[in-house]
Design a protein around this motif. Structure first.
Motif, PDB file in Angstrom:
ATOM      1  N   ALA A   1       0.745  -1.293   0.089  1.00 26.92           N
ATOM      2  CA  ALA A   1      -0.127  -0.154  -0.085  1.00 26.92           C
ATOM      3  C   ALA A   1       0.844   1.088   0.038  1.00 26.92           C
ATOM      4  CB  ALA A   1      -0.905   0.119   1.315  1.00 26.92           C
ATOM      5  N   VAL A   2       1.909   1.297   0.922  1.00 26.98           N
ATOM      6  CA  VAL A   2       2.760   2.446   0.988  1.00 26.98           C
ATOM      7  C   VAL A   2       3.895   2.548  -0.126  1.00 26.98           C
ATOM      8  CG1 VAL A   2       2.216   2.608   3.327  1.00 26.98           C
ATOM      9  CG2 VAL A   2       4.078   1.422   2.703  1.00 26.98           C
ATOM     10  N   HIS A   3       4.066   1.434  -0.718  1.00 24.06           N
ATOM     11  CA  HIS A   3       5.396   1.544  -1.635  1.00 24.06           C
ATOM     12  C   HIS A   3       6.668   1.454  -0.992  1.00 24.06           C
ATOM     13  CE1 HIS A   3       3.149   0.945  -5.252  1.00 24.06           C
ATOM     14  NE2 HIS A   3       2.352   2.114  -5.124  1.00 24.06           N
ATOM     15  N   PHE A   4       6.711   2.317   0.110  1.00 26.11           N
ATOM     16  CA  PHE A   4       8.215   2.621   0.663  1.00 26.11           C
ATOM     17  C   PHE A   4       7.943   2.424   2.302  1.00 26.11           C
ATOM     18  CE2 PHE A   4       8.181   4.974  -3.199  1.00 26.11           C
ATOM     19  CZ  PHE A   4       9.140   4.635  -3.924  1.00 26.11           C
ATOM     20  N   LEU A   5       8.782   1.692   2.961  1.00 28.47           N
ATOM     21  CA  LEU A   5       8.879   1.384   4.274  1.00 28.47           C
ATOM     22  C   LEU A   5       9.922   2.139   5.134  1.00 28.47           C
ATOM     23  CD1 LEU A   5       8.123  -2.393   3.951  1.00 28.47           C
ATOM     24  CD2 LEU A   5       6.462  -0.594   4.839  1.00 28.47           C
ATOM     25  N   TYR A   6       9.564   2.825   6.174  1.00 31.98           N
ATOM     26  CA  TYR A   6      10.553   3.591   7.022  1.00 31.98           C
ATOM     27  C   TYR A   6      10.125   3.150   8.497  1.00 31.98           C
ATOM     28  CZ  TYR A   6      10.688   6.256   2.746  1.00 31.98           C
ATOM     29  OH  TYR A   6      10.707   6.782   1.511  1.00 31.98           O
ATOM     30  N   SER A   7      11.456   2.977   9.146  1.00 33.91           N
ATOM     31  CA  SER A   7      11.208   2.524  10.613  1.00 33.91           C
ATOM     32  C   SER A   7      10.472   3.584  11.533  1.00 33.91           C
ATOM     33  CB  SER A   7      12.592   2.399  11.227  1.00 33.91           C
ATOM     34  OG  SER A   7      13.275   3.697  11.007  1.00 33.91           O
ATOM     35  N   ILE A   8      10.484   4.778  11.168  1.00 31.15           N
ATOM     36  CA  ILE A   8       9.661   5.780  11.878  1.00 31.15           C
ATOM     37  C   ILE A   8       8.283   5.434  11.808  1.00 31.15           C
ATOM     38  CG2 ILE A   8      11.408   7.655  12.000  1.00 31.15           C
ATOM     39  CD1 ILE A   8       9.763   8.945   9.677  1.00 31.15           C
ATOM     40  N   ASP A   9       7.712   4.687  10.764  1.00 35.04           N
ATOM     41  CA  ASP A   9       6.219   4.341  10.796  1.00 35.04           C
ATOM     42  C   ASP A   9       5.901   3.406  11.604  1.00 35.04           C
ATOM     43  OD1 ASP A   9       6.319   6.101   8.466  1.00 35.04           O
ATOM     44  OD2 ASP A   9       6.379   4.408   7.132  1.00 35.04           O
ATOM     45  N   PHE A  10       6.736   2.712  12.598  1.00 34.01           N
ATOM     46  CA  PHE A  10       6.496   1.698  13.391  1.00 34.01           C
ATOM     47  C   PHE A  10       6.892   1.850  14.942  1.00 34.01           C
ATOM     48  CE2 PHE A  10       6.501  -0.061   9.288  1.00 34.01           C
ATOM     49  CZ  PHE A  10       5.559  -0.527   9.022  1.00 34.01           C
ATOM     50  N   PRO A  11       6.422   3.120  15.656  1.00 29.53           N
ATOM     51  CA  PRO A  11       6.896   3.548  16.833  1.00 29.53           C
ATOM     52  C   PRO A  11       6.277   2.507  17.803  1.00 29.53           C
ATOM     53  CG  PRO A  11       5.397   4.911  16.155  1.00 29.53           C
ATOM     54  CD  PRO A  11       5.762   4.109  14.838  1.00 29.53           C
ATOM     55  N   ALA A  12       6.959   2.157  19.038  1.00 32.78           N
ATOM     56  CA  ALA A  12       6.597   1.107  19.907  1.00 32.78           C
ATOM     57  C   ALA A  12       5.379   1.526  20.527  1.00 32.78           C
ATOM     58  CB  ALA A  12       7.626   0.707  20.780  1.00 32.78           C
ATOM     59  N   GLN A  13       5.398   2.991  20.721  1.00 25.03           N
ATOM     60  CA  GLN A  13       4.197   3.669  21.433  1.00 25.03           C
ATOM     61  C   GLN A  13       2.935   3.669  20.649  1.00 25.03           C
ATOM     62  OE1 GLN A  13       6.845   5.307  20.636  1.00 25.03           O
ATOM     63  NE2 GLN A  13       6.353   7.499  19.612  1.00 25.03           N
ATOM     64  N   ASP A  14       2.685   3.278  19.485  1.00 24.85           N
ATOM     65  CA  ASP A  14       1.652   3.188  18.711  1.00 24.85           C
ATOM     66  C   ASP A  14       0.662   1.820  19.178  1.00 24.85           C
ATOM     67  OD1 ASP A  14       2.006   5.248  17.391  1.00 24.85           O
ATOM     68  OD2 ASP A  14       2.280   4.324  15.193  1.00 24.85           O
ATOM     69  N   SER A  15       1.575   0.885  19.875  1.00 23.74           N
ATOM     70  CA  SER A  15       0.916  -0.323  20.225  1.00 23.74           C
ATOM     71  C   SER A  15       0.109  -0.041  21.280  1.00 23.74           C
ATOM     72  CB  SER A  15       2.044  -1.311  20.747  1.00 23.74           C
ATOM     73  OG  SER A  15       2.611  -1.849  19.784  1.00 23.74           O
ATOM     74  N   ILE A  16       0.433   1.052  22.254  1.00 26.06           N
ATOM     75  CA  ILE A  16      -0.469   1.446  23.092  1.00 26.06           C
ATOM     76  C   ILE A  16      -1.776   2.103  22.770  1.00 26.06           C
ATOM     77  CG2 ILE A  16      -0.689   3.108  25.229  1.00 26.06           C
ATOM     78  CD1 ILE A  16       2.249   2.726  25.651  1.00 26.06           C
ATOM     79  N   ILE A  17      -1.531   2.937  21.769  1.00 29.70           N
ATOM     80  CA  ILE A  17      -2.829   3.493  21.032  1.00 29.70           C
ATOM     81  C   ILE A  17      -3.832   2.648  20.589  1.00 29.70           C
ATOM     82  CG2 ILE A  17      -3.693   5.250  19.360  1.00 29.70           C
ATOM     83  CD1 ILE A  17      -1.078   6.697  19.789  1.00 29.70           C
ATOM     84  N   LEU A  18      -2.842   1.589  19.837  1.00 33.01           N
ATOM     85  CA  LEU A  18      -3.921   0.559  19.341  1.00 33.01           C
ATOM     86  C   LEU A  18      -4.582  -0.235  20.209  1.00 33.01           C
ATOM     87  CD1 LEU A  18      -4.291  -1.223  16.730  1.00 33.01           C
ATOM     88  CD2 LEU A  18      -2.279  -2.646  17.234  1.00 33.01           C
TER      89      LEU A  18
END
Length: 361
Positions: free
Chosen positions: A253-270
Motif C-alpha cells: 500500500a505505501v510502496h516505501f517502508l521506514y522505521s519511523i512508521d512503526f513506533p513502539a508507543q503506537d501499540s498503546i494507542i492500538l
C-alpha cells in the motif's frame, strides 16, 4: 438398507443445525456491505480517502489479531505494531528478492511472522495482565531499535536487502491485478475478509471454546482438561499470522517502508482503540480501524491537528471501561435501539390520541 434407530439418533445428534432467519439476515447484510465496500465505495471516494480506507483494511486485521488475544483469551499484548513491522519487513524482502505471486508472498509473510509471534508469546505461558503487557512492550521497543539500525529492505543485496547509497529506490511492487489504488483497496478488503473468516472459524469451533474457558478462569480450564499452554500459543500464532498478512498488505500500500512508521508507543494507542471498538466482537476491529485511520485523515483534511485524538482516545477508553466494557460495537446498537423504542413510544397511538384530545380542548 435402512438405518438402525441408533444410527438415526447419531445422525440427528451430529447433523449441523440449519441457520435461523436471524443468522441468514445477518449473513445477507454482511454480504451486501461487503459488495458495497468493494464496488460502490471506490466510486464515491477520492484517491486520498481510498488510500485511507486501504489503511483501515490493514489495521482492521491488526485490531482483529489483538482482539483475539485480549478479548478471547485475556492476554494483553503491547507488541502488535512490532509484529506488523515484522510482516512488512518479510514481505518487502520477498517482493524485492523473488517474483513469486503476491498471495504466496502474503502467506509466507504470515507464516514467518507467526513463528516470531510464537517466540513473543512464550512469556505468556507464565505471565498475564500487566506483566505480560510490559514484556511485550519492551520486546516491541527492542525491535524498534533493531529496525532503526538495519532499516527496511529497499531492493539491495544480501539478507537485509538494504542499500544506503541508492539514489532511486524502487517501490515495493503490488499484485499485477491490483496496481492502481482502487484495485489495491479491493484486494486489501478481500484479504481482510478472508482473515475475518479465519477468525470466525476458530471462534465457532473448539479453539474458541477453549479460549473462553481460559479467559474466564485458567485454573478451571486446566481442571476441565484443557491444554492451556497449547491454546495460548495457538492464539498468539493466529494473531501473529493475521498481523503478518496485514504487514504484507501494508508494504504494497505505501510502496516505501521506514522505521519511523512503526513506533513502539503506537501499540498503546492500538490497544486503546481496540478497547473502544470492542474486544469481544469482530465488528469492534473494524470500528477500531476506523478510529485509528479514518478519523485522523478526516481531521487532517479539515485542517485540525490529529494530536487531539490522544485526548479523545483517553476519554473514550475511560468511558468504555466504566460504562460500556463491550465497546462501541456493542453499545451503539443498543443505544440506537433504545432511541428507536423511545421515538416509537412517543409517537404511538396513545400519544397521538392525547395530542388530538388536547387540540379539541
Amino acid at each position: 438398507m435402512q438405518a438402525t434407530p441408533v444410527q438415526q439418533d447419531a445422525s440427528r445428534r451430529y447433523k449441523s443445525p440449519r441457520p435461523d432467519r436471524k443468522q441468514l439476515t445477518r449473513a445477507g447484510v454482511i454480504a451486501v456491505l461487503l459488495l458495497f465496500v468493494l464496488f460502490g465505495l471506490p466510486q464515491l471516494l477520492s484517491l486520498y480517502y481510498i488510500d485511507t480506507m486501504t489503511q483501515v483494511a490493514v489495521y482492521s486485521m491488526v485490531a482483529l489479531g489483538l482482539g483475539v488475544l485480549v478479548g478471547r483469551v485475556g492476554l494483553v499484548s503491547l507488541g502488535q505494531v512490532a509484529v506488523l513491522a515484522i510482516g512488512a519487513w518479510v514481505a518487502a524482502r520477498l517482493l524485492f528478492a523473488t517474483t513469486q505471486p503476491y498471495p504466496l508472498i502474503l502467506l509466507e509473510a504470515g507464516l514467518i511472522t507467526m513463528v516470531g509471534g510464537l517466540l513473543i508469546g512464550l512469556p505468556a505461558l507464565r505471565l498475564r495482565g500487566l506483566y505480560l503487557a510490559l514484556i511485550t512492550l519492551m520486546l516491541a521497543g527492542a525491535f524498534s531499535i533493531v529496525l532503526a539500525t538495519t532499516n527496511f529492505p529497499n531492493g539491495g543485496h544480501g539478507f537485509l536487502g538494504y542499500n544506503g547509497s541508492s539514489v532511486h529506490i524502487p517501490p515495493i511492487r503490488r499484485p499485477s491485478i491490483a496496481t492502481t489504488d482502487p484495485a489495491y483497496f479491493r484486494y486489501a478488503v478481500v484479504v481482510a475478509a478472508l482473515m475475518f473468516a479465519l477468525v470466525y472459524a476458530h471462534i465457532r469451533t473448539r479453539p474458541g471454546r477453549a479460549w473462553i474457558a481460559i479467559r474466564q478462569s485458567e485454573a478451571a480450564a486446566i481442571a476441565a482438561g484443557i491444554n492451556t499452554t497449547m491454546y495460548k500459543l495457538w492464539a498468539f500464532a493466529l494473531a501473529s499470522f493475521i498481523t503478518g498478512v496485514a504487514g504484507g498488505i501494508y508494504a504494497g500500500a505505501v510502496h516505501f517502508l521506514y522505521s519511523i512508521d512503526f513506533p513502539a508507543q503506537d501499540s498503546i494507542i492500538l490497544l486503546a482503540v481496540v478497547l473502544m471498538g470492542g474486544v469481544y466482537s469482530m465488528w469492534g476491529a473494524i470500528v477500531a480501524a476506523l478510529l485509528l485511520q479514518l478519523l485522523p485523515a478526516l481531521l487532517n483534511d479539515w485542517g485540525v491537528s490529529a494530536d487531539w485524538l490522544t485526548i479523545l482516545f483517553g476519554v473514550g477508553v475511560l468511558q468504555v471501561l466504566t460504562t460500556a466494557p463491550a465497546g462501541l460495537a456493542d453499545q451503539v446498537p443498543k443505544d440506537l435501539a433504545r432511541l428507536g423504542r423511545l421515538i416509537l413510544r412517543s409517537t404511538g397511538p396513545r400519544h397521538r390520541q392525547g395530542v388530538s384530545e388536547h387540540d379539541r380542548g
